[in-house]
Design a protein around this motif. Sequence first.
Motif, PDB file in Angstrom:
ATOM      1  N   LYS A 280       0.836  -1.203   0.000  1.00 31.33           N
ATOM      2  CA  LYS A 280       0.000   0.000   0.000  1.00 31.33           C
ATOM      3  C   LYS A 280       0.867   1.248   0.000  1.00 31.33           C
ATOM      4  O   LYS A 280       1.751   1.394   0.857  1.00 31.33           O
ATOM      5  CB  LYS A 280      -0.916  -0.005   1.224  1.00 31.33           C
ATOM      6  CG  LYS A 280      -1.870   1.175   1.301  1.00 31.33           C
ATOM      7  CD  LYS A 280      -2.833   1.037   2.484  1.00 31.33           C
ATOM      8  CE  LYS A 280      -2.135   1.151   3.806  1.00 31.33           C
ATOM      9  NZ  LYS A 280      -3.094   1.205   4.945  1.00 31.33           N
ATOM     10  N   THR A 281       0.625   2.138  -0.970  1.00 32.11           N
ATOM     11  CA  THR A 281       1.375   3.391  -1.025  1.00 32.11           C
ATOM     12  C   THR A 281       0.420   4.555  -1.187  1.00 32.11           C
ATOM     13  O   THR A 281      -0.614   4.451  -1.850  1.00 32.11           O
ATOM     14  CB  THR A 281       2.380   3.405  -2.197  1.00 32.11           C
ATOM     15  OG1 THR A 281       1.684   3.560  -3.427  1.00 32.11           O
ATOM     16  CG2 THR A 281       3.216   2.136  -2.227  1.00 32.11           C
ATOM     17  N   TRP A 282       0.794   5.664  -0.587  1.00 30.85           N
ATOM     18  CA  TRP A 282       0.028   6.892  -0.753  1.00 30.85           C
ATOM     19  C   TRP A 282       0.131   7.379  -2.202  1.00 30.85           C
ATOM     20  O   TRP A 282       1.160   7.214  -2.850  1.00 30.85           O
ATOM     21  CB  TRP A 282       0.556   7.989   0.168  1.00 30.85           C
ATOM     22  CG  TRP A 282       0.193   7.810   1.609  1.00 30.85           C
ATOM     23  CD1 TRP A 282       0.894   7.134   2.554  1.00 30.85           C
ATOM     24  CD2 TRP A 282      -0.971   8.324   2.260  1.00 30.85           C
ATOM     25  NE1 TRP A 282       0.251   7.192   3.766  1.00 30.85           N
ATOM     26  CE2 TRP A 282      -0.901   7.923   3.612  1.00 30.85           C
ATOM     27  CE3 TRP A 282      -2.058   9.095   1.845  1.00 30.85           C
ATOM     28  CZ2 TRP A 282      -1.882   8.259   4.551  1.00 30.85           C
ATOM     29  CZ3 TRP A 282      -3.025   9.429   2.771  1.00 30.85           C
ATOM     30  CH2 TRP A 282      -2.941   9.015   4.101  1.00 30.85           C
ATOM     31  N   ALA A 283      -0.938   7.997  -2.670  1.00 31.30           N
ATOM     32  CA  ALA A 283      -0.928   8.608  -4.012  1.00 31.30           C
ATOM     33  C   ALA A 283      -0.306   9.995  -3.905  1.00 31.30           C
ATOM     34  O   ALA A 283      -0.962  11.021  -4.064  1.00 31.30           O
ATOM     35  CB  ALA A 283      -2.348   8.679  -4.568  1.00 31.30           C
ATOM     36  N   ARG A 284       0.991   9.979  -3.595  1.00 31.71           N
ATOM     37  CA  ARG A 284       1.734  11.225  -3.394  1.00 31.71           C
ATOM     38  C   ARG A 284       3.100  11.108  -4.056  1.00 31.71           C
ATOM     39  O   ARG A 284       3.604  10.024  -4.297  1.00 31.71           O
ATOM     40  CB  ARG A 284       1.944  11.505  -1.896  1.00 31.71           C
ATOM     41  CG  ARG A 284       0.691  11.773  -1.104  1.00 31.71           C
ATOM     42  CD  ARG A 284       0.960  11.704   0.389  1.00 31.71           C
ATOM     43  NE  ARG A 284       1.972  12.662   0.817  1.00 31.71           N
ATOM     44  CZ  ARG A 284       1.685  13.865   1.306  1.00 31.71           C
ATOM     45  NH1 ARG A 284       0.433  14.263   1.408  1.00 31.71           N
ATOM     46  NH2 ARG A 284       2.646  14.682   1.688  1.00 31.71           N
ATOM     47  N   THR A 285       3.716  12.251  -4.289  1.00 30.88           N
ATOM     48  CA  THR A 285       5.065  12.277  -4.851  1.00 30.88           C
ATOM     49  C   THR A 285       6.056  11.732  -3.828  1.00 30.88           C
ATOM     50  O   THR A 285       6.048  12.139  -2.663  1.00 30.88           O
ATOM     51  CB  THR A 285       5.457  13.712  -5.244  1.00 30.88           C
ATOM     52  OG1 THR A 285       4.536  14.190  -6.212  1.00 30.88           O
ATOM     53  CG2 THR A 285       6.869  13.747  -5.806  1.00 30.88           C
ATOM     54  N   SER A 286       6.908  10.794  -4.251  1.00 31.71           N
ATOM     55  CA  SER A 286       7.882  10.191  -3.343  1.00 31.71           C
ATOM     56  C   SER A 286       8.977   9.520  -4.156  1.00 31.71           C
ATOM     57  O   SER A 286       8.769   9.143  -5.314  1.00 31.71           O
ATOM     58  CB  SER A 286       7.206   9.159  -2.434  1.00 31.71           C
ATOM     59  OG  SER A 286       8.159   8.461  -1.658  1.00 31.71           O
ATOM     60  N   ASN A 287      10.143   9.358  -3.541  1.00 33.31           N
ATOM     61  CA  ASN A 287      11.233   8.650  -4.215  1.00 33.31           C
ATOM     62  C   ASN A 287      11.440   7.264  -3.612  1.00 33.31           C
ATOM     63  O   ASN A 287      12.488   6.650  -3.776  1.00 33.31           O
ATOM     64  CB  ASN A 287      12.538   9.457  -4.116  1.00 33.31           C
ATOM     65  CG  ASN A 287      13.057   9.536  -2.673  1.00 33.31           C
ATOM     66  OD1 ASN A 287      12.314   9.283  -1.726  1.00 33.31           O
ATOM     67  ND2 ASN A 287      14.315   9.902  -2.516  1.00 33.31           N
ATOM     68  N   GLY A 288      10.441   6.742  -2.896  1.00 26.15           N
ATOM     69  CA  GLY A 288      10.559   5.440  -2.248  1.00 26.15           C
ATOM     70  C   GLY A 288      10.465   4.290  -3.238  1.00 26.15           C
ATOM     71  O   GLY A 288      10.234   4.473  -4.432  1.00 26.15           O
ATOM     72  N   PHE A 289      10.639   3.062  -2.727  1.00 28.63           N
ATOM     73  CA  PHE A 289      10.567   1.888  -3.592  1.00 28.63           C
ATOM     74  C   PHE A 289      10.226   0.652  -2.765  1.00 28.63           C
ATOM     75  O   PHE A 289      10.391   0.619  -1.543  1.00 28.63           O
ATOM     76  CB  PHE A 289      11.883   1.659  -4.342  1.00 28.63           C
ATOM     77  CG  PHE A 289      13.067   1.393  -3.442  1.00 28.63           C
ATOM     78  CD1 PHE A 289      13.338   0.110  -2.984  1.00 28.63           C
ATOM     79  CD2 PHE A 289      13.910   2.427  -3.048  1.00 28.63           C
ATOM     80  CE1 PHE A 289      14.426  -0.154  -2.149  1.00 28.63           C
ATOM     81  CE2 PHE A 289      14.995   2.193  -2.216  1.00 28.63           C
ATOM     82  CZ  PHE A 289      15.249   0.903  -1.764  1.00 28.63           C
ATOM     83  N   VAL A 290       9.744  -0.375  -3.461  1.00 22.92           N
ATOM     84  CA  VAL A 290       9.538  -1.715  -2.899  1.00 22.92           C
ATOM     85  C   VAL A 290      10.101  -2.696  -3.917  1.00 22.92           C
ATOM     86  O   VAL A 290       9.678  -2.704  -5.074  1.00 22.92           O
ATOM     87  CB  VAL A 290       8.045  -2.014  -2.658  1.00 22.92           C
ATOM     88  CG1 VAL A 290       7.882  -3.429  -2.108  1.00 22.92           C
ATOM     89  CG2 VAL A 290       7.424  -1.003  -1.706  1.00 22.92           C
ATOM     90  N   LYS A 291      11.046  -3.548  -3.498  1.00 22.95           N
ATOM     91  CA  LYS A 291      11.627  -4.490  -4.441  1.00 22.95           C
ATOM     92  C   LYS A 291      12.135  -5.737  -3.737  1.00 22.95           C
ATOM     93  O   LYS A 291      12.385  -5.738  -2.530  1.00 22.95           O
ATOM     94  CB  LYS A 291      12.757  -3.839  -5.236  1.00 22.95           C
ATOM     95  CG  LYS A 291      13.976  -3.439  -4.418  1.00 22.95           C
ATOM     96  CD  LYS A 291      15.035  -2.797  -5.325  1.00 22.95           C
ATOM     97  CE  LYS A 291      16.283  -2.423  -4.529  1.00 22.95           C
ATOM     98  NZ  LYS A 291      17.327  -1.807  -5.398  1.00 22.95           N
TER      99      LYS A 291
END
Length: 395
Positions: A280-291
């Motif tokens: 689950k991710t927010w619908a916001r600008t971000s430089n995060g990742f899931v891998k």
Amino acid sequence: MLITKKHVSLLLLLLVMFFFHLSSGTKITYNVQSYGAKPDGKTDSTKAFLNAWAAACASTKSVMIYVPQGRYLLASAAFWGQNCKNKDTTIKIDGTLVAPSDYKVIGNTGNWLKFERVNGLTISGGTFDGQGAALWTCKTSGKSCPNGATGLTFSNSSNINIIGLTSENSQMFHILVDNCDNVKLQGVKVSAPGNSPNTDGIHVQYSSRVTIMNSRIGTGDDCISIGPGTSNLWIENIACGPGHGISIGSLGWEVQEPGVQNVTVKTVTFKGTQNGLRVKTWARTSNGFVKDILFQHIVMTNVQNPIIIDQNYCPNNENCPHQGSGVKISDIKYRDIRGTSATEVAVKFDCSKKYPCSGISLEDVNLSYKNQPAEASCANAGGRASGFEKPNSCL
């Protein structure tokens, strides 16, 4: 054989060496009752526990803090470890630690019991009763209430072992692992009603080399939630329900946010949960990742959303309307996922238009809805399916 004085002397020397070795290997024990703790569930024993901790920290040898049977009332307490002279402390608990029944006492503190900057700690056994029911009632009534306190927090710590611990009715998260390294939780039991708000069982964030095994978690929010900055997380042999499943996220609230990587979740059963395996991710600008995520050997029983990626999380369209998630999701493997869905769509990949999900792999997925094959839904998701496919892949 003739026993000489030399033989007697040698025997005495061996006995002295044996008992010296035995005594040196035995942990020095600090009983909390010796420091004034009362097992009546009414007398505030916070100071007694802190004093026992301080005495144990002052020892250069391996130590044990012992909590005998009984109920011990504790207000908010922080156990600091930066000045401890040893790196081998065991807290053996045969009793129950009880939070104040008046939620206002700890409701604004953020933490009930917190271990900060500790290196080398084992907590064995015991029950932690957060007595959160009154605060949950306040929250659901719409009144102005405190946020609540996390039950048991480990922060900026390393080499932590939690064995056979039971956490009941925490005001908020039951167990929080924050900015830690090498933490093992085994045989943990978490219990709270399915309608208790924000009572995540175990939350891990900004931490590496965390292992959660052989545990039963039933609560009102995520059984296990995985926050930003988590890597090398191993989750195995977990029974989840009630609750919201195992969730990576919510991620992407901050623009600059560390990602989540190298997570393994295997041999888990979900029963009657809101979700099974969720990202689950927010619908916001971000430089995060899931891998580099592996979900394997999973059984679903009447789960509303068995497999779900939701990158458009924006409750009430507040704080994130008309934005696409900037969190990049890649290389997520689902292997041997089977059971029943409580909704028609059992597999849902709702990914970001800005950064579509990539490298999703489905292998031997068998999910049904009302004795029929369930359905799958994909948006902005790429990958492949192999082996048994039910529902038919939408990748």
